[in-house]
Design an enzyme around this catalytic site. Structure first.
Site, PDB file in Angstrom:
ATOM      1  CE  LYS A 116      11.923  55.056  67.873  1.00 58.70           C
ATOM      2  NZ  LYS A 116      13.426  55.675  68.103  1.00 58.70           N
ATOM      3  CE  LYS A 158      13.150  59.932  65.880  1.00 61.47           C
ATOM      4  NZ  LYS A 158      12.002  60.166  66.925  1.00 61.47           N
ATOM      5  N   GLY A 164      18.902  53.882  71.163  1.00 65.45           N
ATOM      6  CA  GLY A 164      20.211  54.407  71.334  1.00 65.45           C
ATOM      7  C   GLY A 164      20.735  55.321  70.175  1.00 65.45           C
ATOM      8  CD  GLU A 200       9.670  62.041  64.902  1.00 69.26           C
ATOM      9  OE1 GLU A 200       8.598  61.226  65.051  1.00 69.26           O
ATOM     10  OE2 GLU A 200      10.358  62.084  65.772  1.00 69.26           O
ATOM     11  CE  LYS A 237      16.446  59.302  78.032  1.00 70.40           C
ATOM     12  NZ  LYS A 237      15.551  58.493  78.238  1.00 70.40           N
ATOM     13  NE  ARG A 292      14.107  49.954  78.101  1.00 69.95           N
ATOM     14  CZ  ARG A 292      14.582  51.237  78.325  1.00 69.95           C
ATOM     15  NH1 ARG A 292      14.641  51.618  79.381  1.00 69.95           N
ATOM     16  NH2 ARG A 292      14.973  51.936  77.251  1.00 69.95           N
ATOM     17  NE  ARG A 339      20.807  57.692  82.215  1.00 70.65           N
ATOM     18  CZ  ARG A 339      20.276  56.921  81.238  1.00 70.65           C
ATOM     19  NH1 ARG A 339      21.049  56.204  80.536  1.00 70.65           N
ATOM     20  NH2 ARG A 339      18.939  57.180  81.177  1.00 70.65           N
TER      21      ARG A 339
HETATM   22  P1  ADP Z   1      16.071  56.415  70.053  1.00 73.92           P
HETATM   23  O1  ADP Z   1      14.930  55.187  70.633  1.00 73.92           O
HETATM   24  O2  ADP Z   1      17.126  55.896  69.352  1.00 73.92           O
HETATM   25  O3  ADP Z   1      16.715  56.657  71.543  1.00 73.92           O
HETATM   26  P2  ADP Z   1      14.227  58.378  70.082  1.00 73.92           P
HETATM   27  O4  ADP Z   1      13.164  58.383  69.105  1.00 73.92           O
HETATM   28  O5  ADP Z   1      13.905  58.270  71.583  1.00 73.92           O
HETATM   29  O6  ADP Z   1      15.371  57.476  69.274  1.00 73.92           O
HETATM   30  O7  ADP Z   1      15.050  59.983  70.229  1.00 73.92           O
HETATM   31  C1  ADP Z   1      16.285  60.166  70.794  1.00 73.92           C
HETATM   32  C2  ADP Z   1      16.907  61.529  70.826  1.00 73.92           C
HETATM   33  O8  ADP Z   1      17.041  62.098  69.499  1.00 73.92           O
HETATM   34  C3  ADP Z   1      15.722  62.345  71.463  1.00 73.92           C
HETATM   35  O9  ADP Z   1      15.866  62.417  72.679  1.00 73.92           O
HETATM   36  C4  ADP Z   1      16.046  63.759  70.875  1.00 73.92           C
HETATM   37  O10 ADP Z   1      17.192  64.080  71.413  1.00 73.92           O
HETATM   38  C5  ADP Z   1      16.295  63.444  69.451  1.00 73.92           C
HETATM   39  N1  ADP Z   1      15.165  63.436  68.379  1.00 73.92           N
HETATM   40  C6  ADP Z   1      14.540  62.407  68.193  1.00 73.92           C
HETATM   41  N2  ADP Z   1      13.384  62.719  67.623  1.00 73.92           N
HETATM   42  C7  ADP Z   1      13.685  64.147  67.042  1.00 73.92           C
HETATM   43  C8  ADP Z   1      12.694  65.052  66.416  1.00 73.92           C
HETATM   44  N3  ADP Z   1      11.841  64.962  65.573  1.00 73.92           N
HETATM   45  N4  ADP Z   1      13.434  66.411  66.452  1.00 73.92           N
HETATM   46  C9  ADP Z   1      14.389  66.656  67.105  1.00 73.92           C
HETATM   47  N5  ADP Z   1      15.132  65.797  67.730  1.00 73.92           N
HETATM   48  C10 ADP Z   1      14.791  64.572  67.883  1.00 73.92           C
END
Ligand code: ADP
Length: 452
Positions: A116, A158, A164, A200, A237, A292, A339
């Site tokens: 990522k 992260k 997930g 971030e 979601k 995907r 869902r």
């Molecule tokens: P994953 O791949 O584990 O699903 P994501 O990067 O897609 O992780 O983030 C999943 C969720 O986490 C996002 O939909 C949001 O709700 C929260 N999130 C991720 N990054 C941030 C951020 N920088 N600030 C606030 N919430 C975040």
């Protein structure tokens, strides 16, 4: 065009791909574990091959078993669905080495987007807005502190290999950073076998908004607009809609143009989703790309009339975008998806077992994607999603009324489902007013449970 496709998945998405194969006149081969012997994908596929015992590692995630089935059935291509092996670059490589077309992007693009912090850097290099954050992987606690100061708290840690919501920690100040850093690292190592972390800026009360794209193998990329996915619990979601009330036609075009240009520069191919967070000033920031088909793809299909799974197959067979789409993309009306999970609606504990009654709703503008049926059994080994209920209306109000009545008419007995929770969400004044963000469910659950 392909003559035969193997579907390396199960449940509703396997059935969804079978639908696309049937409409394209392609033979569909299902693979199944012993727990899925009586499943609908097995019944409706042209051929079905048992690949092992119920446990994922021994069946749907067992690459040699999946490839052997593909060799025995002599297929031209494999559709991986979502989850399971769909974002496994190694699997895509093995398919390629065996002369079987993997329906998705090339392995090197899957690998790039799967790391990522590298995906972030690639997006940034092409002008896609990203949140302030660490420059690549954070190597130590001290480095994390340094980045924390530079980015400004709150920050979010992260996992580079994340998915997930695992390996993710919100850090409000420097004092709590060391402990949270260590937690994120051990969680990421345990979940992904890779403890790499990056950081971030944490956005307060963001919306999760994602853009669907299709890219052919000739350099043409199109954006099919956005999906609003802010209704999530623990980063999972529960309800998605398209369009988002916060995305204007100008913003949709602006982001669509940037991502199309970027993806054509990284030689992206097939379907993909670019996920953004929107801050309270309606600015969008890239967070990750999924290489995907997504669970929530039907909401885009309902408002654009583009069959995304058929498009994936045609693109993988070499078709040009103009032949796949046969005209401009036009957005019509509003779509919502719920869902439906086999879970307790308040405790969210999984609820496997036998379904005694299954009465899905019908009527104008209602679509159900499911592999569940009355007297069928939900095995305890897999994801808890049992059905997707999707509606389309001429506008958001009509879509909400339609979803409300469709949920009311959806009878599932024998197991618990999330339907009562989704009925309450549909009746919530904030939801109806479009006042949603990723913290919606938490606030909503804290309110007193009132009967519908
Ligand atoms: P994953 O791949 O584990 O699903 P994501 O990067 O897609 O992780 O983030 C999943 C969720 O986490 C996002 O939909 C949001 O709700 C929260 N999130 C991720 N990054 C941030 C951020 N920088 N600030 C606030 N919430 C975040």
């Amino acid at each position: 065009m392909f003559k035969k496709i193997l579907i390396a998945n199960r449940g509703e998405i396997a059935l969804r791909v079978i639908c696309a194969c049937k409409e394209l006149g392609i033979r569909a081969v299902a693979i199944y574990s012993e727990a899925d012997r009586n499943s609908l994908p097995v019944r409706f596929a042209d051929e079905a091959i048992c690949i092992g015992p119920p446990q994922l590692a021994q069946s749907y995630l067992n690459i040699p078993a999946v490839i052997s089935a593909a060799e025995i059935a002599n297929v031209d291509a494999i559709h991986p669905g979502y989850g399971l092996l769909s974002e496994n670059a190694n699997f895509a490589e093995v398919c390629k080495a065996c002369g079987i077309k993997f329906i998705g992007p090339p392995p090197e693009v899957i690998r790039l987007m799967g790391e990522k912090e590298k995906a972030r850097a690639a997006m940034k290099a092409h002008g896609v807005p990203i949140l302030p954050g660490s420059d690549g992987v954070v190597a130590s606690e001290d480095e994390a502190k340094e980045w924390g100061r530079q980015i400004g708290f709150p920050v979010i840690i992260k996992a580079s290999a994340g998915g997930g919501g695992r390996g993710m920690r919100i850090v409000r100040n420097e004092e709590e950073l060391p402990a949270l850093y260590r937690q994120a690292q051990s969680e990421a190592s345990a979940a992904f076998g890779n403890g790499d972390l990056y950081m971030e800026k944490y956005v307060e009360h963001p919306r999760h908004i994602e853009f669907q794209v299709l890219a052919d193998e000739h350099g043409n990329v199109v954006s099919l607009g956005e999906r609003e996915c802010s209704i999530q619990r623990r980063h999972q979601k529960l309800l998605e809609e398209s369009p988002s009330v916060q995305v204007s036609p100008e913003l949709r075009k602006e982001i669509g143009d940037i991502i199309s240009k970027t993806l054509s520069q990284v030689d992206y191919q097939n379907a993909g989703t670019i996920e953004f967070l929107m801050d309270q000033d309606r600015r969008l920031y890239f967070i990750e790309m999924n290489t995907r088909i997504q669970v929530e793809h039907p909401v885009t299909e309902m408002v654009t009339d583009v069959d995304l799974v058929k498009s994936q197959i045609m693109i993988a067979a070499g078709a040009k975008m103009a032949d796949v789409l046969q005209g401009p993309i036009v957005h019509r009306g509003h779509a919502i998806e719920c869902r439906i999970n086999a879970e307790h609606p308040e405790k969210f504990t999984p609820s496997a077992g036998k379904i005694t009654t299954f009465n899905p709703p019908g009527g104008t503008g209602v679509r159900i994607d499911t592999a569940a049926y009355a007297e069928g059994t939900i095995p305890p080994y897999y994801d808890s999603l049992i059905a997707k209920l999707i509606v389309r209306g001429k506008d958001r109000n009509e879509a909400m009324s339609r979803m409300g009545r469709a949920l009311e008419m959806f009878i599932v007995e024998g197991i618990h489902t999330t339907i009562p929770l989704q009925r309450r969400i549909l009746a919530d004044p904030d939801f109806r007013a479009g006042k949603i963000d990723t913290g919606f469910i938490e606030r909503f659950l804290a309110k007193k449970a009132e009967p519908v």
